[in-house]
Design a protein around this motif. Structure first.
Motif, PDB file in Angstrom:
ATOM      1  N   ARG A   1       0.805  -1.211   0.000  1.00  0.00           N
ATOM      2  CA  ARG A   1       0.000   0.000   0.000  1.00  0.00           C
ATOM      3  C   ARG A   1       0.844   1.269   0.000  1.00  0.00           C
ATOM      4  O   ARG A   1       0.349   2.349  -0.264  1.00  0.00           O
ATOM      5  CB  ARG A   1      -0.921   0.018   1.220  1.00  0.00           C
ATOM      6  N   GLY A   2       2.113   1.165   0.332  1.00  0.00           N
ATOM      7  CA  GLY A   2       3.002   2.306   0.279  1.00  0.00           C
ATOM      8  C   GLY A   2       2.957   3.205   1.496  1.00  0.00           C
ATOM      9  O   GLY A   2       3.514   4.295   1.481  1.00  0.00           O
ATOM     10  N   GLY A   3       2.333   2.779   2.562  1.00  0.00           N
ATOM     11  CA  GLY A   3       2.187   3.641   3.720  1.00  0.00           C
ATOM     12  C   GLY A   3       3.207   3.434   4.817  1.00  0.00           C
ATOM     13  O   GLY A   3       3.160   4.111   5.832  1.00  0.00           O
TER      14      GLY A   3
ATOM     15  N   TRP B   1       1.766  11.247   3.153  1.00  0.00           N
ATOM     16  CA  TRP B   1       0.408  10.700   3.154  1.00  0.00           C
ATOM     17  C   TRP B   1      -0.361  11.104   1.896  1.00  0.00           C
ATOM     18  O   TRP B   1      -1.158  10.329   1.378  1.00  0.00           O
ATOM     19  CB  TRP B   1      -0.349  11.114   4.413  1.00  0.00           C
ATOM     20  N   ILE B   2      -0.104  12.309   1.384  1.00  0.00           N
ATOM     21  CA  ILE B   2      -0.732  12.714   0.120  1.00  0.00           C
ATOM     22  C   ILE B   2      -0.246  11.801  -1.007  1.00  0.00           C
ATOM     23  O   ILE B   2      -1.039  11.352  -1.848  1.00  0.00           O
ATOM     24  CB  ILE B   2      -0.438  14.194  -0.191  1.00  0.00           C
ATOM     25  N   GLY B   3       1.041  11.511  -1.012  1.00  0.00           N
ATOM     26  CA  GLY B   3       1.581  10.595  -2.016  1.00  0.00           C
ATOM     27  C   GLY B   3       0.999   9.202  -1.916  1.00  0.00           C
ATOM     28  O   GLY B   3       0.703   8.565  -2.932  1.00  0.00           O
ATOM     29  N   VAL B   4       0.802   8.725  -0.695  1.00  0.00           N
ATOM     30  CA  VAL B   4       0.191   7.400  -0.499  1.00  0.00           C
ATOM     31  C   VAL B   4      -1.231   7.397  -1.032  1.00  0.00           C
ATOM     32  O   VAL B   4      -1.648   6.469  -1.735  1.00  0.00           O
ATOM     33  CB  VAL B   4       0.221   7.005   0.990  1.00  0.00           C
TER      34      VAL B   4
ATOM     35  N   VAL C   1       6.639  17.031   6.021  1.00  0.00           N
ATOM     36  CA  VAL C   1       7.050  15.855   5.252  1.00  0.00           C
ATOM     37  C   VAL C   1       6.036  14.728   5.434  1.00  0.00           C
ATOM     38  O   VAL C   1       5.676  14.039   4.477  1.00  0.00           O
ATOM     39  CB  VAL C   1       8.465  15.391   5.662  1.00  0.00           C
ATOM     40  N   SER C   2       5.541  14.568   6.643  1.00  0.00           N
ATOM     41  CA  SER C   2       4.547  13.533   6.912  1.00  0.00           C
ATOM     42  C   SER C   2       3.276  13.751   6.090  1.00  0.00           C
ATOM     43  O   SER C   2       2.750  12.816   5.487  1.00  0.00           O
ATOM     44  CB  SER C   2       4.217  13.523   8.408  1.00  0.00           C
TER      45      SER C   2
END
Length: 79
Positions: A18-20, A62-65, A57-58
Motif C-alpha cells: 500500500r506504500g504507507g 500521506w498525500i503521495g500514499v 514531510v509527513s
C-alpha cells in the motif's frame, strides 16, 4: 513464535504494497518527538518548530500514499 512472526511479516508486506510504511513511520517519529518535548516540560512554542518540518514531510508522504492508492484503483479493470 513463528506464528507471531508470520502475522507480523504479513502486516509489513501489506504496508509495503500500500506504500504507507514510510509515511506511518515518519508520522510516528514526528509525533513522538513532539510528545517527548511536551512531557519533558518544554512549553515555549519555538521548540516545536523542530517538529514542523517533520510534520510537513509527513503530510506530503500521506498525500503521495493517497494518490498512489487512487491511481492503483483506477488501473484495475472493472470486472
Amino acid at each position: 513464535m513463528s506464528r507471531v512472526r508470520g502475522k507480523l511479516s504479513g502486516l509489513t508486506a501489506r504496508w509495503r504494497r500500500r506504500g504507507g510504511t514510510l509515511a506511518l513511520i515518519w508520522t510516528l517519529i514526528t509525533l513522538g518527538l513532539a510528545t517527548m518535548l511536551w512531557f519533558s516540560g518544554f512549553r515555549a512554542w519555538p521548540v516545536y518548530l523542530t517538529a514542523v518540518p517533520g510534520a510537513v514531510v509527513s503530510v506530503l508522504l500521506w498525500i503521495g500514499v493517497a494518490r498512489a492508492r487512487r491511481r492503483r484503483v483506477e488501473k484495475q479493470p472493472s470486472g
